[in-house]
Design a protein around this motif. Structure first.
Motif, PDB file in Angstrom:
ATOM      1  N   GLU A 181     -29.050  -5.125 -17.297  1.00 51.00           N
ATOM      2  CA  GLU A 181     -27.800  -5.798 -16.938  1.00 51.00           C
ATOM      3  C   GLU A 181     -28.070  -7.279 -16.694  1.00 51.00           C
ATOM      4  OE1 GLU A 181     -23.602  -5.916 -15.826  1.00 51.00           O
ATOM      5  OE2 GLU A 181     -24.871  -4.543 -16.938  1.00 51.00           O
ATOM      6  N   ASP A 183     -25.897  -9.938 -15.205  1.00 52.38           N
ATOM      7  CA  ASP A 183     -24.664 -10.272 -14.502  1.00 52.38           C
ATOM      8  C   ASP A 183     -24.747 -11.693 -13.945  1.00 52.38           C
ATOM      9  OD1 ASP A 183     -22.444 -10.456 -12.902  1.00 52.38           O
ATOM     10  OD2 ASP A 183     -22.756  -8.542 -11.877  1.00 52.38           O
ATOM     11  N   PHE A 186     -24.495 -11.990 -10.163  1.00 47.05           N
ATOM     12  CA  PHE A 186     -25.705 -11.670  -9.415  1.00 47.05           C
ATOM     13  C   PHE A 186     -26.563 -12.924  -9.222  1.00 47.05           C
ATOM     14  CE2 PHE A 186     -30.274 -10.784  -9.924  1.00 47.05           C
ATOM     15  CZ  PHE A 186     -30.515 -10.138  -8.725  1.00 47.05           C
ATOM     16  N   ARG A 318     -28.513  -3.165 -13.216  1.00 46.63           N
ATOM     17  CA  ARG A 318     -27.486  -2.220 -13.650  1.00 46.63           C
ATOM     18  C   ARG A 318     -26.103  -2.751 -13.319  1.00 46.63           C
ATOM     19  NH1 ARG A 318     -31.286  -0.777 -15.621  1.00 46.63           N
ATOM     20  NH2 ARG A 318     -32.308   1.257 -15.704  1.00 46.63           N
ATOM     21  N   GLY A 319     -25.103  -2.226 -14.040  1.00 45.49           N
ATOM     22  CA  GLY A 319     -23.729  -2.599 -13.788  1.00 45.49           C
ATOM     23  C   GLY A 319     -22.843  -1.371 -13.804  1.00 45.49           C
ATOM     24  N   ARG A 320     -21.563  -1.595 -13.999  1.00 49.98           N
ATOM     25  CA  ARG A 320     -20.595  -0.495 -13.934  1.00 49.98           C
ATOM     26  C   ARG A 320     -20.816   0.553 -15.021  1.00 49.98           C
ATOM     27  NH1 ARG A 320     -16.708  -1.192 -10.271  1.00 49.98           N
ATOM     28  NH2 ARG A 320     -16.289  -3.306  -9.466  1.00 49.98           N
ATOM     29  N   TRP A 323     -23.555   2.426 -12.908  1.00 51.64           N
ATOM     30  CA  TRP A 323     -23.342   2.583 -11.483  1.00 51.64           C
ATOM     31  C   TRP A 323     -21.842   2.584 -11.179  1.00 51.64           C
ATOM     32  CZ3 TRP A 323     -27.093  -1.691  -9.296  1.00 51.64           C
ATOM     33  CH2 TRP A 323     -28.403  -1.164  -9.228  1.00 51.64           C
ATOM     34  N   THR A 326     -21.222  -2.977  -9.101  1.00 56.13           N
ATOM     35  CA  THR A 326     -21.913  -4.087  -9.746  1.00 56.13           C
ATOM     36  C   THR A 326     -23.225  -4.389  -9.023  1.00 56.13           C
ATOM     37  OG1 THR A 326     -20.841  -5.725  -8.349  1.00 56.13           O
ATOM     38  CG2 THR A 326     -19.685  -5.081 -10.385  1.00 56.13           C
ATOM     39  N   MET A 327     -24.015  -5.284  -9.596  1.00 59.23           N
ATOM     40  CA  MET A 327     -25.231  -5.705  -8.916  1.00 59.23           C
ATOM     41  C   MET A 327     -24.930  -6.406  -7.583  1.00 59.23           C
ATOM     42  SD  MET A 327     -28.041  -6.707 -11.784  1.00 59.23           S
ATOM     43  CE  MET A 327     -29.317  -6.626 -10.521  1.00 59.23           C
ATOM     44  N   ASP A 329     -22.551  -5.649  -5.628  1.00 63.49           N
ATOM     45  CA  ASP A 329     -22.260  -4.537  -4.722  1.00 63.49           C
ATOM     46  C   ASP A 329     -23.553  -3.915  -4.197  1.00 63.49           C
ATOM     47  OD1 ASP A 329     -19.505  -4.824  -5.139  1.00 63.49           O
ATOM     48  OD2 ASP A 329     -19.482  -3.380  -6.790  1.00 63.49           O
TER      49      ASP A 329
END
Length: 352
Positions: A181, A183, A186, A318-320, A323, A326-327, A329
């Motif tokens: 991921e 992001d 992030f 990782r992302g949605r 998971w 989100t990262m 989160d």
């Protein structure tokens, strides 16, 4: 084949083993001993490569991403590299290792704290992340954790395998694996909060956007080795393991200007050949982890499920798609817990 036991919890949750395709293995074994049974992996329990194989079983980690593309079909065992002495001293960088960019500097401690307070509010944290202590002037001695050794570990001078850094300071170390991921939020969050972390990258996942990790490195993050294709290493010969590890050393040196000293084997699985290959490729440390944080929960190696000073914490890019969040989160969950328990996040490399 002797499986090297690790001193982790007796319940193995979501360990992942892949060899050319995606396969998730979830084991829950109660009792004093966990036996890893991996059916038909390469040559089974026969010795693998030069020097034999003593695979260490997977550590409790989920890594839900698509299987890597197959490696090149040419087998290095049949190429000229096979004539090299595998016990010879590995290649080293010609120049001293370049230092990663330092974190942001503020004019005063008050200015740095004010920035962290504002960032914590902006990213909806429950509290302001604690500032880590200054790096130790005298680095702690890093040794292989009991139960994580391979045959001849000390005699061969193999890199230490550890899950916790010996320190009395209430610090933990955040490490993030693979690079799937990418992001931008992030990167902004970690830059705003000035929270240090260490990345372990696999080339097949980062090659579509090397620039993302250049931006990460510019913020002071060390980029380290997680192999080219993320294979289950104990299934490979010594020479093929060396190709995975040395190949990633070369990618990181070419792209980011430094040859890593840290290496993390995929899934936490390794054998004697893995550590021999890592040493040949210039690796000095093999950090694993004591806890793993996800977007919705934590997992622990120890029975009491508590964080300890010097613990290494694992998570993944990782992302949605993988998971329930989100990262950012995940980082929010991580920071809220360690801050509430009085821990600061320190930079792993500062203690090595």
């Amino acid at each position: 084949m002797r499986v090297v036991g690790q001193n982790d919890k007796s319940r193995l949750n979501g360990a992942v083993v892949r060899h050319g395709h995606r396969a998730a293995v979830r084991s829950r074994v109660r009792g004093g001993i966990i036996v890893l049974a991996v059916a038909a992996i390469a040559s089974g329990c026969a010795p693998v490569g030069d020097g034999g194989s003593e695979p260490v079983r997977p550590t409790p980690s989920r890594q839900p991403f698509k299987a890597p593309p197959p490696a090149a079909t040419s087998d290095p065992d049949t190429q000229g590299a096979a004539t090299k002495d595998p016990h010879a001293q590995g290649p080293q960088a010609q120049a001293p290792h370049a230092k990663d960019s330092p974190p942001k500097k503020f004019r005063s401690a008050q200015g740095a704290h004010a920035a962290r307070v504002a960032a914590a509010r902006r990213w909806r944290l429950a509290g302001v992340p604690l500032t880590p202590p200054s790096p130790p002037a005298r680095k702690p001695t890093i040794a292989t954790r009991e139960g994580f050794e391979v045959r001849g570990h000390e005699a061969l001078g193999l890199p230490p395998v550890f899950t916790t850094v010996p320190t009395k300071e209430k610090v933990v170390f955040l490490t993030i694996d693979d690079g799937a991921e990418k992001d931008p939020a992030f990167l902004r969050m970690m830059s705003d909060l000035q929270v240090p972390y260490t990345a372990f990258l696999s080339n097949y996942l980062i090659k579509d956007d090397y620039g993302y990790f250049e931006r990460m490195q510019a913020e002071g993050v060390a980029l380290n080795n997680h192999t080219l294709h993320h294979p289950y290493l104990p299934a490979l010969s010594y020479l093929r393991q060396k190709r995975e590890i040395c190949g990633m050393q070369e990618v990181i040196e070419e792209r980011y200007g430094r040859r890593p000293l840290l290496f993390r084997p995929p899934f936490g699985n390794y054998d004697r050949n893995t550590l021999r290959a890592a040493k040949y490729c210039g690796v000095e440390y093999v950090p694993l982890w004591n806890e793993e944080v996800f977007v919705d929960h934590w997992e622990y190696r120890e029975w009491d499920q508590k964080i300890r000073p010097g613990d290494i914490v694992l998570t993944h890019f990782r992302g949605r798609g993988d998971w329930k969040g989100t990262m950012p989160d995940m980082i929010r969950r991580f920071l809220n817990k360690v801050t509430a328990e009085g821990y600061a996040v320190a930079r792993l490399e500062d203690y090595l």
